[in-house]
Scaffold this motif. Structure first.
Motif, short mmCIF file in Angstrom:
data_model
loop_
_atom_site.label_atom_id
_atom_site.label_comp_id
_atom_site.label_asym_id
_atom_site.label_seq_id
_atom_site.Cartn_x
_atom_site.Cartn_y
_atom_site.Cartn_z
N SER A 69 -3.04 9.32 -4.30
CA SER A 69 -2.20 8.42 -3.52
C SER A 69 -3.03 7.60 -2.53
O SER A 69 -2.72 6.43 -2.27
CB SER A 69 -1.13 9.22 -2.77
OG SER A 69 -0.23 9.83 -3.67
N ALA A 70 -4.08 8.20 -1.99
CA ALA A 70 -4.96 7.46 -1.08
C ALA A 70 -5.65 6.31 -1.80
O ALA A 70 -5.77 5.20 -1.27
CB ALA A 70 -5.99 8.41 -0.46
N VAL A 71 -6.09 6.57 -3.03
CA VAL A 71 -6.71 5.51 -3.83
C VAL A 71 -5.69 4.43 -4.15
O VAL A 71 -5.98 3.23 -4.06
CB VAL A 71 -7.30 6.09 -5.12
CG1 VAL A 71 -7.78 4.97 -6.06
CG2 VAL A 71 -8.45 7.03 -4.81
N ALA A 72 -4.48 4.84 -4.54
CA ALA A 72 -3.43 3.88 -4.86
C ALA A 72 -3.07 3.03 -3.63
O ALA A 72 -2.80 1.83 -3.75
CB ALA A 72 -2.19 4.60 -5.38
N PHE A 73 -3.06 3.66 -2.45
CA PHE A 73 -2.79 2.92 -1.21
C PHE A 73 -3.84 1.83 -1.01
O PHE A 73 -3.51 0.68 -0.71
CB PHE A 73 -2.78 3.88 -0.03
CG PHE A 73 -2.58 3.20 1.30
CD1 PHE A 73 -1.30 2.94 1.77
CD2 PHE A 73 -3.67 2.80 2.07
CE1 PHE A 73 -1.10 2.31 3.00
CE2 PHE A 73 -3.48 2.16 3.30
CZ PHE A 73 -2.20 1.92 3.76
N THR A 74 -5.11 2.20 -1.17
CA THR A 74 -6.20 1.23 -1.01
C THR A 74 -6.07 0.09 -2.01
O THR A 74 -6.20 -1.09 -1.67
CB THR A 74 -7.56 1.92 -1.19
OG1 THR A 74 -7.67 2.99 -0.25
CG2 THR A 74 -8.70 0.94 -0.98
N ALA A 75 -5.81 0.44 -3.28
CA ALA A 75 -5.68 -0.57 -4.32
C ALA A 75 -4.46 -1.47 -4.05
O ALA A 75 -4.53 -2.68 -4.26
CB ALA A 75 -5.56 0.09 -5.69
N GLY A 99 0.81 -1.21 0.00
CA GLY A 99 0.00 0.00 0.00
C GLY A 99 0.84 1.26 0.00
O GLY A 99 0.60 2.19 -0.78
N CYS A 100 1.86 1.29 0.86
CA CYS A 100 2.72 2.48 0.93
C CYS A 100 3.51 2.67 -0.36
O CYS A 100 3.67 3.80 -0.84
CB CYS A 100 3.68 2.35 2.12
SG CYS A 100 2.88 2.43 3.73
N GLY A 101 3.99 1.57 -0.92
CA GLY A 101 4.73 1.68 -2.18
C GLY A 101 3.85 2.18 -3.30
O GLY A 101 4.27 3.03 -4.11
N SER A 102 2.63 1.68 -3.38
CA SER A 102 1.70 2.14 -4.42
C SER A 102 1.41 3.63 -4.28
O SER A 102 1.42 4.37 -5.26
CB SER A 102 0.40 1.34 -4.34
OG SER A 102 0.63 -0.03 -4.57
#
Length: 251
Positions: free
Chosen positions: A134-140, A117-120
């Motif tokens: 970035s919040a969406v990418a973390f969730t994904a 999550g953090c890397g995404s």
């Protein structure tokens, strides 16, 4: 020679490049007085022979399946080979130390999911996304690695797992984007697929080719390119389905 072979096995199994495996095995053999040893190392196998007028004959082949990357084990074996040259271990102690390295625990599943999550999120921001993206990418990224650990890894082949993983993160990003969360769909998807990218194998393939290990380098390169291709297919499928369901409005 058994100790050198076990060290090479650990290195190759955990993502080390071919030249490092050969160098480490040579260091161990030379220190303990094995002067007729020869090792032929490939991406998923080690062939070892020893024997001349003064040393007994020894031959062994180790099959090493292509698996994940554990650089902490690689670093531990690397350090051990240098400590052997300093005279810190008997051969019996080396065998015990190698067994300890083999049993070194990997990262916990919770840590892997959090790192995904953090890397995404970090890659999304690096590529130009904002905080919402970035919040969406973390969730994904978190959902992707839960899928990898509990569904894709244990039950699916590598090809199917990467295709479905790429499609999954694309679908998650599209759903959240359609709900009004996030502003740049492209950055969200790019950041979210980064945990699937085989960065270390791809880098090692280039190093192997540069060192003249063309067979191993080509195999690793092909494996990495296949993963890239599967991820691209998955993302394409996700966008195609979204376009079909929305009549092209999303795109």
């Amino acid at each position: 020679m058994e100790a050198a072979l076990q060290a090479g096995h650990l290195l190759l199994e955990n993502g080390a490049e071919i030249s490092r495996v050969e160098e480490t095995m040579e260091r161990i053999c030379q220190y303990y007085g094995v002067h007729s040893g020869n090792a032929f190392v490939l991406t998923n196998g080690i062939f070892v022979t020893v024997g001349n007028r003064n040393e007994p004959v020894f031959a062994k082949v180790e099959h090493i399946p292509v698996s994940g990357t554990h650089l902490d084990r690689v670093a531990a074996v690397n350090q051990l080979s240098r400590e052997i040259e300093e005279g810190r271990y008997t051969i019996g102690e080396v065998a015990g130390r190698l067994d300890d390295i083999k049993r070194m625990p990997g990262k916990t599943k919770h840590m892997q999911v959090l790192a995904s999550g953090c890397g995404s999120a970090a890659f999304c921001y690096l590529f130009g996304g904002n905080a919402a993206d970035s919040a969406v990418a973390f969730t994904a990224g978190v959902l992707l690695y839960l899928y990898v650990l509990y569904i894709s890894g244990p039950h699916l082949s590598k090809i199917v797992g990467n295709i479905s993983g790429g499609a999954l993160v694309t679908a998650i990003c599209i759903l959240l984007y359609s709900a009004g969360i996030g502003n740049h769909l492209n950055f969200m998807v790019i950041g979210s697929i980064m945990p699937l990218i085989p960065g270390v194998p791809f880098t090692n393939s280039i190093r192997d080719i540069a060192d003249g290990d063309y067979i191993s380098g080509s195999v690793r390169m092909l494996d990495a390119l296949l993963v890239f291709f599967c991820i691209a297919i998955g993302v394409g499928v996700g966008f195609a389905l979204a376009g079909w369901m929305t009549g092209g409005a999303l795109l």
